[in-house]
Design a protein around this motif. Structure first.
Motif, short mmCIF file in Angstrom:
data_model
loop_
_atom_site.label_atom_id
_atom_site.label_comp_id
_atom_site.label_asym_id
_atom_site.label_seq_id
_atom_site.Cartn_x
_atom_site.Cartn_y
_atom_site.Cartn_z
N SER A 100 2.95 5.23 1.90
CA SER A 100 3.59 6.25 1.08
C SER A 100 3.09 7.62 1.50
N PRO A 101 3.91 8.66 1.25
CA PRO A 101 3.54 10.01 1.69
C PRO A 101 2.36 10.57 0.89
N VAL A 102 1.71 11.57 1.49
CA VAL A 102 0.60 12.27 0.86
C VAL A 102 1.01 13.73 0.69
N PRO A 103 1.52 14.11 -0.49
CA PRO A 103 1.88 15.51 -0.71
C PRO A 103 0.64 16.40 -0.61
N VAL A 104 0.81 17.59 -0.04
CA VAL A 104 -0.28 18.56 0.00
C VAL A 104 -0.74 18.80 -1.44
N GLU B 154 -4.69 9.71 -5.80
CA GLU B 154 -4.93 9.82 -7.24
C GLU B 154 -3.59 9.87 -7.98
N GLY B 155 -3.48 9.04 -9.02
CA GLY B 155 -2.28 9.01 -9.84
C GLY B 155 -1.18 8.10 -9.33
N SER B 156 -1.42 7.40 -8.23
CA SER B 156 -0.41 6.51 -7.67
C SER B 156 -0.97 5.09 -7.60
N ASP B 157 -0.13 4.13 -7.93
CA ASP B 157 -0.53 2.73 -7.82
C ASP B 157 -0.40 2.20 -6.41
N LYS B 158 0.44 2.85 -5.60
CA LYS B 158 0.71 2.39 -4.24
C LYS B 158 -0.25 3.07 -3.25
N PRO B 159 -0.94 2.30 -2.40
CA PRO B 159 -1.81 2.93 -1.39
C PRO B 159 -1.00 3.82 -0.45
N VAL B 160 -1.66 4.80 0.13
CA VAL B 160 -1.00 5.65 1.12
C VAL B 160 -1.26 5.15 2.53
N CYS B 161 -2.35 4.41 2.72
CA CYS B 161 -2.70 3.92 4.05
C CYS B 161 -3.58 2.69 3.91
N ALA B 162 -3.38 1.75 4.84
CA ALA B 162 -4.27 0.60 4.96
C ALA B 162 -4.59 0.44 6.44
#
Length: 151
Positions: free
Chosen positions: A98-102, A134-142
């Motif tokens: 998932s994306p990582v917003p600035v 923070e605030g997301s249930d889905k990881p951004v990277c594995a």
């Protein structure tokens, strides 16, 4: 910070979640500097105005910027006191889910998958690292990260 005296002490943690890092904020300045360092100036990362009209509602960090946090995560959470040096040996698998917003805050979950003795009085550790926003249930990277440490 988790401190281990020897490589064997760390290896005894195979199969365990060893550490969760502190939160790290992703800033536009970091994204811009990463773009300059890598030559990846895609508008979704560096053009704030255009990115606000894009699919993510604002600029997002490069996936590889997120991945580049791994050494920091290890350095700030795990210490082996009886070592000469440690080196990044590579990656087996990486996914950006998932994306990582600035402006996001990220942290790493470090799970020790395996520890294998290597030549030169060392050990290769395979870490399964999950990066959470923070605030997301889905990881951004594995990522499966390979680290070699020499005593």
């Amino acid at each position: 910070m988790k401190t281990f005296e020897t490589l064997a002490d760390l290896a005894a943690c195979v199969g365990q979640d060893v550490a969760i890092t502190e939160w790290v904020e992703i800033t536009q300045q970091q994204v811009n500097l990463f773009a300059d360092a890598t030559g990846d100036h895609q508008w979704i990362h560096v053009d704030v105005e255009q990115a606000q009209k894009g699919p993510f509602g604002g600029p997002i960090a490069h996936g590889f910027l997120t991945l580049s946090l791994l050494p920091q995560f290890f350095d700030k959470t795990i210490l082996v006191t009886q070592k000469r040096m440690g080196v990044n040996y590579g990656l087996n698998k990486v996914r950006f889910m998932s994306p990582v917003p600035v402006g996001s805050r990220l942290r790493g979950h470090l799970h020790l998958h395996s520890a294998t003795p290597i030549e030169g009085n060392g050990m290769q550790f395979q870490w399964n690292v999950t990066v959470q926003r923070e605030g997301s249930d889905k990881p951004v990277c594995a990522a499966e990260s390979l680290v070699r440490i020499y005593a």
